[in-house]
Design an enzyme around this catalytic site. Structure first.
Site, PDB file in Angstrom:
ATOM      1  N   ASP A   1       0.954  -1.477  -0.161  1.00 13.69           N
ATOM      2  CA  ASP A   1      -0.316   0.602  -0.293  1.00 13.69           C
ATOM      3  C   ASP A   1       0.992   0.820  -0.213  1.00 13.69           C
ATOM      4  OD1 ASP A   1      -1.460  -1.758   0.270  1.00 13.69           O
ATOM      5  OD2 ASP A   1      -2.790  -1.004   1.807  1.00 13.69           O
TER       6      ASP A   1
ATOM      7  N   LYS B   1      -6.700   3.590  -2.737  1.00 11.38           N
ATOM      8  CA  LYS B   1      -7.523   3.537  -1.652  1.00 11.38           C
ATOM      9  C   LYS B   1      -7.893   4.359  -1.346  1.00 11.38           C
ATOM     10  CE  LYS B   1      -5.360   1.773   3.107  1.00 11.38           C
ATOM     11  NZ  LYS B   1      -4.075   1.511   3.078  1.00 11.38           N
TER      12      LYS B   1
ATOM     13  N   LYS C   1      -9.705   0.386  -2.504  1.00 17.24           N
ATOM     14  CA  LYS C   1     -10.233   0.114  -0.829  1.00 17.24           C
ATOM     15  C   LYS C   1     -10.661   1.181  -0.067  1.00 17.24           C
ATOM     16  CE  LYS C   1      -6.876  -1.314   2.169  1.00 17.24           C
ATOM     17  NZ  LYS C   1      -5.549  -2.069   2.652  1.00 17.24           N
TER      18      LYS C   1
END
Length: 318
Positions: free
Chosen positions: A155, A218, A254
């Protein structure tokens, strides 16, 4: 995970023409929040679906190997076995989608999961999380270290300065370098939407991240004042849909930060189904970044099975 997004050449002409209708976004988000949510056994089925999409996360300054051990055990057995037996899903092998930790704790998580004979993915934040303000070489080294220690999902967090000042080509180049450093590990790109200022910037950053090869986009690090909100999600998933229609490549989504209740997880599933369709309702294309959400989902399943609510202290901790 789903097939990788190979990325495409940066289309600055497309980026420069983007304008987002704020009022239309707000109306759409309000409509989705007002949709009827499933009840009874259907609610339980949706909650189990949400459970399998959770990146169970610990990103605290006091993380230790014992904390990570507890997190991994909870990810492998996210709901009490007796509750799963009561609804006849105990043999389905339900787990969370992944565990997510700091780079320094990746080796701990990988070792623990291997010793438990689990193939659960280990995700790691990287690239100067949460601010993304460290030198580029340091951020790249952090990615490579996490991958070398066994992380299969990274991430990354973008440098918001580049987005806020319209340096889209520089942002594209940085994300491409992160993608290369990830190797075979899937890359989720954190936009830190609470610091991007406008919906138009959120859309542009989403599109640039996907063009650069992000496998997921995300919302947040969870450390900003504004994290995952439904209007921002509408903007991001519309960007995902536009990218898919233009390239044929599916990119995951996400939301993260502030998602704490089972009801919220149902709204997020509804949003994805309404905007992207059922194909995206799977861990390969949808994740929920959360640390406390799982406890409320388990509590709601307990209520469905017994008709009573249980105190959180009676459920295994994550």
């Amino acid at each position: 995970m789903s097939p990788r997004n190979p990325g495409v050449s940066l289309d600055l002409d497309w980026i420069s023409k983007v304008r987002v209708n704020t009022q239309a976004v707000l109306r759409r988000a309000q409509h989705i929040q007002g949709l009827k949510l499933p009840k009874n056994q259907w609610q339980t089925a949706w909650l189990l679906k949400a459970l399998t999409c959770i990146d169970l996360t610990t990103l605290a300054g006091d993380d230790t190997p014992s904390n990570v051990h507890r997190l991994c055990m909870k990810a492998i057995q996210p709901v009490r076995h007796d509750l799963l037996q009561s609804i006849d899903v105990h043999s389905k092998g339900l787990t969370t989608a992944a565990v997510c930790v700091y780079p320094a704790r990746v080796a701990d998580a990988v070792t623990l999961l291997r010793s438990a004979s689990s193939s659960l993915p280990v995700a790691s934040v990287a690239t100067g999380f949460p601010a993304g303000q460290t030198p580029l070489e340091t951020r790249l080294l952090e990615v490579r270290t996490a991958v070398a220690d066994g992380a299969t999902e990274i991430d990354i967090v973008i440098n918001r300065t580049l987005a806020l000042t319209g340096q889209w080509e520089a942002l594209y180049d940085e994300i491409q370098q992160f993608r290369e450093a990830c190797g075979d590990a899937h890359m989720k790109t954190i936009l830190a939407v609470g610091e991007l200022g406008t919906f138009t910037n959120v859309y542009k950053a989403s599109m640039v991240a996907m063009m650069a090869g992000s496998d997921f986009i995300k919302t947040s690090t969870g450390k900003e004042a504004v994290n995952a909100t439904y209007p921002i999600a509408v903007v991001m998933v519309r960007a995902i849909r536009d990218y898919f229609l233009c390239t044929g490549h599916k990119v995951g989504f996400k939301p993260a930060g502030g998602i704490r209740t089972a009801k919220e997880s149902l709204v997020w599933l509804t949003l994805i189904k309404e905007e992207l369709g059922s194909d995206w309702l799977c861990p390969q294309l949808f994740r929920l970044g959360a640390s406390s959400l799982l406890a409320d989902i388990e509590r709601q399943i307990y209520h469905q099975v017994t008709g009573q609510y249980v105190a959180y202290c009676e459920l295994p901790m994550a």
